[in-house]
Design an enzyme around this catalytic site. Structure first.
Site, PDB file in Angstrom:
ATOM      1  N   ARG A  80      49.877  42.114  25.240  1.00 34.19           N
ATOM      2  CA  ARG A  80      50.517  41.449  26.051  1.00 34.19           C
ATOM      3  C   ARG A  80      51.319  40.194  25.484  1.00 34.19           C
ATOM      4  NH1 ARG A  80      46.584  39.143  30.640  1.00 34.19           N
ATOM      5  NH2 ARG A  80      46.445  41.369  31.199  1.00 34.19           N
ATOM      6  N   ARG A 149      47.273  30.822  30.018  1.00 31.43           N
ATOM      7  CA  ARG A 149      48.159  31.859  29.930  1.00 31.43           C
ATOM      8  C   ARG A 149      49.791  31.694  30.001  1.00 31.43           C
ATOM      9  NH1 ARG A 149      44.569  36.374  31.122  1.00 31.43           N
ATOM     10  NH2 ARG A 149      42.873  35.891  30.461  1.00 31.43           N
ATOM     11  N   LYS A 214      39.630  31.931  31.639  1.00 23.21           N
ATOM     12  CA  LYS A 214      41.113  32.057  31.490  1.00 23.21           C
ATOM     13  C   LYS A 214      41.832  30.613  32.476  1.00 23.21           C
ATOM     14  CE  LYS A 214      41.353  36.199  33.348  1.00 23.21           C
ATOM     15  NZ  LYS A 214      41.747  37.491  34.264  1.00 23.21           N
ATOM     16  N   LYS A 216      45.652  29.411  34.406  1.00 13.38           N
ATOM     17  CA  LYS A 216      46.879  29.982  34.907  1.00 13.38           C
ATOM     18  C   LYS A 216      47.609  28.593  35.499  1.00 13.38           C
ATOM     19  CE  LYS A 216      45.376  34.631  34.763  1.00 13.38           C
ATOM     20  NZ  LYS A 216      45.457  35.827  36.063  1.00 13.38           N
ATOM     21  N   CYS A 436      48.634  47.100  40.588  1.00 21.46           N
ATOM     22  CA  CYS A 436      48.121  46.737  39.101  1.00 21.46           C
ATOM     23  C   CYS A 436      48.196  48.029  38.281  1.00 21.46           C
ATOM     24  CB  CYS A 436      46.820  46.086  39.297  1.00 21.46           C
ATOM     25  SG  CYS A 436      45.710  47.365  39.556  1.00 21.46           S
ATOM     26  N   CYS A 442      42.883  50.470  32.372  1.00 22.11           N
ATOM     27  CA  CYS A 442      42.176  49.567  32.695  1.00 22.11           C
ATOM     28  C   CYS A 442      40.604  49.773  32.759  1.00 22.11           C
ATOM     29  CB  CYS A 442      42.376  48.846  33.912  1.00 22.11           C
ATOM     30  SG  CYS A 442      41.658  47.272  34.345  1.00 22.11           S
ATOM     31  N   CYS A 481      40.636  47.192  41.468  1.00 22.13           N
ATOM     32  CA  CYS A 481      39.160  46.641  41.807  1.00 22.13           C
ATOM     33  C   CYS A 481      39.576  45.270  42.425  1.00 22.13           C
ATOM     34  CB  CYS A 481      38.691  46.730  40.255  1.00 22.13           C
ATOM     35  SG  CYS A 481      39.110  45.338  39.262  1.00 22.13           S
ATOM     36  N   CYS A 485      44.573  41.454  40.345  1.00 18.54           N
ATOM     37  CA  CYS A 485      45.493  41.399  39.486  1.00 18.54           C
ATOM     38  C   CYS A 485      47.162  41.818  39.754  1.00 18.54           C
ATOM     39  CB  CYS A 485      45.663  42.364  38.109  1.00 18.54           C
ATOM     40  SG  CYS A 485      44.103  42.203  37.126  1.00 18.54           S
TER      41      CYS A 485
HETATM   42 FE1  SRM Z   1      44.388  40.722  35.219  1.00 23.89          FE
HETATM   43  C1  SRM Z   1      41.476  41.542  34.046  1.00 23.89           C
HETATM   44  C2  SRM Z   1      46.000  43.443  33.963  1.00 23.89           C
HETATM   45  C3  SRM Z   1      47.458  39.867  36.337  1.00 23.89           C
HETATM   46  C4  SRM Z   1      42.775  38.525  37.596  1.00 23.89           C
HETATM   47  N1  SRM Z   1      43.870  42.295  34.165  1.00 23.89           N
HETATM   48  C5  SRM Z   1      42.556  42.292  33.553  1.00 23.89           C
HETATM   49  C6  SRM Z   1      42.468  43.244  32.802  1.00 23.89           C
HETATM   50  C7  SRM Z   1      42.917  42.941  31.109  1.00 23.89           C
HETATM   51  C8  SRM Z   1      41.403  44.155  32.538  1.00 23.89           C
HETATM   52  C9  SRM Z   1      40.014  43.947  31.658  1.00 23.89           C
HETATM   53  O1  SRM Z   1      39.562  42.680  31.789  1.00 23.89           O
HETATM   54  O2  SRM Z   1      39.825  44.869  30.900  1.00 23.89           O
HETATM   55  C10 SRM Z   1      43.550  44.389  32.856  1.00 23.89           C
HETATM   56  C11 SRM Z   1      44.441  45.234  31.944  1.00 23.89           C
HETATM   57  C12 SRM Z   1      44.822  46.339  32.504  1.00 23.89           C
HETATM   58  C13 SRM Z   1      45.804  47.120  31.788  1.00 23.89           C
HETATM   59  O3  SRM Z   1      45.464  48.073  31.201  1.00 23.89           O
HETATM   60  O4  SRM Z   1      46.968  46.626  31.362  1.00 23.89           O
HETATM   61  C14 SRM Z   1      44.565  43.070  33.812  1.00 23.89           C
HETATM   62  N2  SRM Z   1      46.317  41.296  35.128  1.00 23.89           N
HETATM   63  C15 SRM Z   1      46.705  42.489  34.573  1.00 23.89           C
HETATM   64  C16 SRM Z   1      48.168  42.800  34.683  1.00 23.89           C
HETATM   65  C17 SRM Z   1      48.899  43.635  33.519  1.00 23.89           C
HETATM   66  C18 SRM Z   1      48.360  43.450  36.174  1.00 23.89           C
HETATM   67  C19 SRM Z   1      49.705  44.275  36.359  1.00 23.89           C
HETATM   68  O5  SRM Z   1      49.982  45.263  36.605  1.00 23.89           O
HETATM   69  O6  SRM Z   1      50.680  43.498  36.236  1.00 23.89           O
HETATM   70  C20 SRM Z   1      48.619  41.375  34.985  1.00 23.89           C
HETATM   71  C21 SRM Z   1      49.027  40.653  33.666  1.00 23.89           C
HETATM   72  C22 SRM Z   1      49.194  39.267  33.939  1.00 23.89           C
HETATM   73  C23 SRM Z   1      49.834  38.607  32.445  1.00 23.89           C
HETATM   74  O7  SRM Z   1      51.047  39.058  32.367  1.00 23.89           O
HETATM   75  O8  SRM Z   1      49.228  37.520  31.934  1.00 23.89           O
HETATM   76  C24 SRM Z   1      47.416  40.682  35.720  1.00 23.89           C
HETATM   77  N3  SRM Z   1      45.110  39.213  36.652  1.00 23.89           N
HETATM   78  C25 SRM Z   1      46.361  39.123  36.958  1.00 23.89           C
HETATM   79  C26 SRM Z   1      46.547  38.224  38.115  1.00 23.89           C
HETATM   80  C27 SRM Z   1      47.708  37.880  39.028  1.00 23.89           C
HETATM   81  C28 SRM Z   1      48.240  36.382  38.424  1.00 23.89           C
HETATM   82  O9  SRM Z   1      47.689  35.991  37.327  1.00 23.89           O
HETATM   83  O10 SRM Z   1      48.966  36.106  38.997  1.00 23.89           O
HETATM   84  C29 SRM Z   1      45.129  37.997  38.605  1.00 23.89           C
HETATM   85  C30 SRM Z   1      44.697  37.336  39.655  1.00 23.89           C
HETATM   86  C31 SRM Z   1      44.727  35.753  39.503  1.00 23.89           C
HETATM   87  C32 SRM Z   1      43.486  35.040  39.056  1.00 23.89           C
HETATM   88  O11 SRM Z   1      43.445  35.155  37.810  1.00 23.89           O
HETATM   89  O12 SRM Z   1      42.617  34.773  39.647  1.00 23.89           O
HETATM   90  C33 SRM Z   1      44.221  38.536  37.602  1.00 23.89           C
HETATM   91  N4  SRM Z   1      42.450  40.035  35.689  1.00 23.89           N
HETATM   92  C34 SRM Z   1      42.180  39.405  36.650  1.00 23.89           C
HETATM   93  C35 SRM Z   1      40.786  39.128  36.533  1.00 23.89           C
HETATM   94  C36 SRM Z   1      39.941  38.387  37.531  1.00 23.89           C
HETATM   95  C37 SRM Z   1      39.576  36.762  37.119  1.00 23.89           C
HETATM   96  C38 SRM Z   1      38.780  36.226  37.703  1.00 23.89           C
HETATM   97  O13 SRM Z   1      38.857  34.902  37.839  1.00 23.89           O
HETATM   98  O14 SRM Z   1      37.679  36.742  38.376  1.00 23.89           O
HETATM   99  C39 SRM Z   1      40.245  39.922  35.561  1.00 23.89           C
HETATM  100  C40 SRM Z   1      38.975  40.276  34.908  1.00 23.89           C
HETATM  101  C41 SRM Z   1      38.289  39.264  34.165  1.00 23.89           C
HETATM  102  O15 SRM Z   1      39.077  38.148  33.913  1.00 23.89           O
HETATM  103  O16 SRM Z   1      37.266  39.139  33.565  1.00 23.89           O
HETATM  104  C42 SRM Z   1      41.419  40.704  35.138  1.00 23.89           C
HETATM  105 FE1  SF4 Z   2      42.252  46.531  36.235  1.00 24.23          FE
HETATM  106 FE2  SF4 Z   2      41.261  45.497  38.355  1.00 24.23          FE
HETATM  107 FE3  SF4 Z   2      43.175  44.260  37.139  1.00 24.23          FE
HETATM  108 FE4  SF4 Z   2      43.639  46.406  38.533  1.00 24.23          FE
HETATM  109  S1  SF4 Z   2      42.756  44.587  39.473  1.00 24.23           S
HETATM  110  S2  SF4 Z   2      44.420  46.007  36.163  1.00 24.23           S
HETATM  111  S3  SF4 Z   2      41.800  47.608  38.036  1.00 24.23           S
HETATM  112  S4  SF4 Z   2      41.032  44.504  36.397  1.00 24.23           S
END
Ligand code: SRM
Ligand code: SF4
Length: 571
Positions: A80, A149, A214, A216, A436, A442, A481, A485
């Site tokens: 990333r 981030r 994390k 943000k 997402c 993922c 899930c 994201c």
């Molecule tokens: Fe996310 C984890 C993809 C934005 C909440 N996110 C992941 C992981 C790394 C999966 C993992 O833990 O193994 C995903 C990688 C998938 C892949 O194959 O690329 C992933 N998140 C993404 C992206 C690529 C989604 C997309 O399709 O665009 C976004 C990349 C953001 C970036 O450039 O930094 C992405 N993730 C978000 C957002 C939206 C936002 O930030 O505006 C959220 C919700 C806001 C938040 O943080 O609460 C988000 N991602 C999560 C979470 C849940 C965090 C939590 O507090 O519970 C996880 C899981 C974790 O952290 O344990 C996670």
């Molecule tokens: Fe993966 Fe869940 Fe984030 Fe989708 S919402 S990219 S399934 S961690």
């Protein structure tokens, strides 16, 4: 503060121990990279490499076949690459485009936080890939991990004179909160030649265990909330008067992730706690980070985000601590109004001056496929475009500050490659939808999202068109899930994967990112989704009030109750 610390569990989670032993994020990453017997890293390094902006992943489509052949999973890495404020240059675009072909899966993913993701990078290619984007001043440190981030900022260069100042502040916050460790440089850029670098083993803001989770930050300049500031740990709303940037309203405690079956986890929107002049924003962000560093839960990662710290301490206690650390109180918040959290597609600007083109990128995936060669078109454009490539928080792209003499050429290249936006070709529902990544990379995905949403939209478009709603901007967001994201809990229609082909349906968020939705139905397959949504969309078409969004409509008509705060999301 003593009470807060006393109520925080003392035991540390496994990841905390890994961080403590890591010597400021070094761990044994170098040894892991050198081990050619496996495509994977040592287990502890899989946690640490996230701070360097990369995730170890497997190709989940190949899981059972690899098992059958008694092979280890097909390991590869997602990288990333941070783009603070979403502003990338043409040379940076060219480099990322070339890298996707050289080391990735030939696609570039534009994410919901305005970064680039490369997928499918093999372990042996990681250092080379990182070195290549470093040459154009891009990096991946703090792309992931328990640190601040990518800092988001809304992307409307044409809308306001102060937009440039807001982007510059996003970049300054990003720089201020970037980890200071030289581990990233040593491992990836200097070939681990420790003697050639002056190792920095001090993190003045984070300390040696970094943050509990994390973190943000996002900025927005009203009336646009396309960076969805309320879903961030810190949201900053620019307050402008007569073309002057006065400062920012500060919101704290947003976050969307939750876990099915654990009601103590929930999405929460940030609370506005006051106003801060621009010159003090960095200090306020730093102090909020340090409170989370000191007060956050380091025992249970499911409850460690700032939103839970705030709900555990109580917002007044959190604000009092912030005032104490700042040495003064924040001023009262100023009035502001958001109109929308979506991107405004198409050409804007003066045909005689610089103009901008907001391009729809389905699922944020830049690729070539028969009849649609977006990646090739953008590659050609990047060879002469003198403006920027701006990544939006809605996974789209803005070709910004296009020279008047380039406008027709850009349009022609997009048309030749089948990638030009055509009026009426896409419904507003499709243009504004987010999905997402989910499968196949993922590890958390229970269900498809990016790969499946276009097919679902084909069917929903039929319903939408039958009811004359082709231009009704209804926010639909799908994830594989409940982590959130694609910010599904801010979707007027939210679909969250529960199991293969099954989704929970959430309804009732508003169009400006200021209200969460609510669970409406569980475990729906495609027929179930269409069965539930069709009558609701028909009723919306027939009975909506002037300017009423779909989310507001389902709340007003009692289909779901409004979610007022995170703590009542599950009730
Ligand atoms: Fe996310 C984890 C993809 C934005 C909440 N996110 C992941 C992981 C790394 C999966 C993992 O833990 O193994 C995903 C990688 C998938 C892949 O194959 O690329 C992933 N998140 C993404 C992206 C690529 C989604 C997309 O399709 O665009 C976004 C990349 C953001 C970036 O450039 O930094 C992405 N993730 C978000 C957002 C939206 C936002 O930030 O505006 C959220 C919700 C806001 C938040 O943080 O609460 C988000 N991602 C999560 C979470 C849940 C965090 C939590 O507090 O519970 C996880 C899981 C974790 O952290 O344990 C996670
Ligand atoms: Fe993966 Fe869940 Fe984030 Fe989708 S919402 S990219 S399934 S961690």
């Amino acid at each position: 503060m003593a009470d807060i610390l006393a109520s925080a569990p003392a035991a540390h989670s496994e990841v905390e121990h890994v961080k403590i032993a890591s010597r400021y994020l070094r761990g044994t990453i170098v040894e892991s990279l050198a081990n050619r017997l496996t495509g994977a890293l040592n287990p502890d390094d899989t946690h640490l490499i996230k701070f360097h902006g990369s995730y170890q992943q497997t190709d989940r489509d190949l899981e059972s076949e690899r098992k059958r052949q008694k092979l280890e999973p097909l390991f590869s890495f997602m990288i990333r690459v941070r783009v603070p404020g979403g502003v990338a240059s043409a040379p940076q675009w060219q480099r990322m485009d070339a890298l996707a072909d050289a080391y990735g899966n030939s696609t570039l993913k534009l994410t919901t936080r305005q970064t680039f993701q490369l997928h499918g990078v093999l372990k042996r290619n990681l250092p080379a890939a990182i070195q290549v984007f470093n040459e154009v001043q891009l990096d991946s440190i703090a792309g992931c991990g328990d640190v601040n981030r990518n800092v988001m900022c809304n992307t409307n260069p044409h809308e306001s004179a102060v937009h440039g100042e807001v982007v510059a502040l996003a970049q300054a916050i990003s720089a201020h909160l970037t980890p200071r460790t030289t581990a990233y440089r040593e491992i990836w850029l200097d070939g681990n030649l420790l003697e050639t670098t002056e190792a920095v083993d001090d993190e003045p803001i984070y300390g040696h265990t970094y943050l509990p989770r994390k973190f943000k930050i996002a900025l927005a300049l009203p009336p646009y909330n396309d960076s969805d500031i309320f879903s961030n740990d810190v949201g900053l709303i620019a307050i402008e008067q007569n073309g002057q940037l006065l400062g920012f309203n500060v919101a704290v405690g947003g976050g969307l992730g939750m876990t099915f079956g654990l009601p103590e986890t929930y999405p929460r929107l940030a609370d506005i706690i006051g106003f801060v002049p621009t010159a003090e924003v960095l200090d306020v962000c730093e102090k909020i980070v340090t409170i989370q560093r000191d007060w956050g839960n380091r025992a249970n990662r499911k409850l460690s985000r700032l939103k839970y710290t705030i709900d555990r301490a109580g917002l007044p206690a959190f604000v009092a601590e912030l005032h104490q650390r700042l040495g003064h109180e924040l001023a009262p918040a100023r009035p502001y109004r958001f109109h929308s959290s979506s991107d405004a597609f198409g050409w804007t600007g003066d045909p005689a001056g610089p103009s901008h083109l907001v391009l729809f990128v389905e699922g944020g995936r830049v690729l070539d496929r028969p009849g649609y060669r977006l990646k090739s078109a953008l590659r050609e454009i990047s060879s002469f475009h003198t403006g920027e490539f701006r990544l939006t928080g809605n996974q789209n792209l803005i070709l910004a500050n296009i020279e008047p003499s380039h406008r027709a050429r850009i349009q022609a290249i997009l048309e030749e490659n089948g990638a030009a936006p055509k009026a009426g070709q896409l419904t507003a529902l499709r243009r504004e939808a987010l999905a997402c990544v989910a499968l196949n990379t993922c590890s958390q995905a229970f269900a498809e999202a990016e790969r499946y949403l276009p097919q679902l939209l084909d069917k929903l478009d039929t319903v939408i068109q039958a009811h004359g709603l082709a231009e009704a901007g209804i926010l639909l967001r799908m994830t594989g899930c409940p982590n959130g994201c694609a910010r599904p809990y801010l979707g007027e229609i939210g679909l969250v994967g529960r199991a293969p082909g099954r989704y929970n349906l959430y309804l009732g968020a508003n169009h400006t990112g200021e209200r969460l939705n609510k669970l409406y139905r569980e475990m729906l397959d495609e027929d179930g989704i269409l069965r539930e949504l069709t009558p609701l969309l028909a009723a919306y078409a027939a009975e909506r009030q002037s300017q009423e969004g779909f989310g507001d409509f389902v709340v007003r008509t009692g289909v779901v109750q409004a979610t007022v705060q995170g703590l009542d999301f599950h009730t």
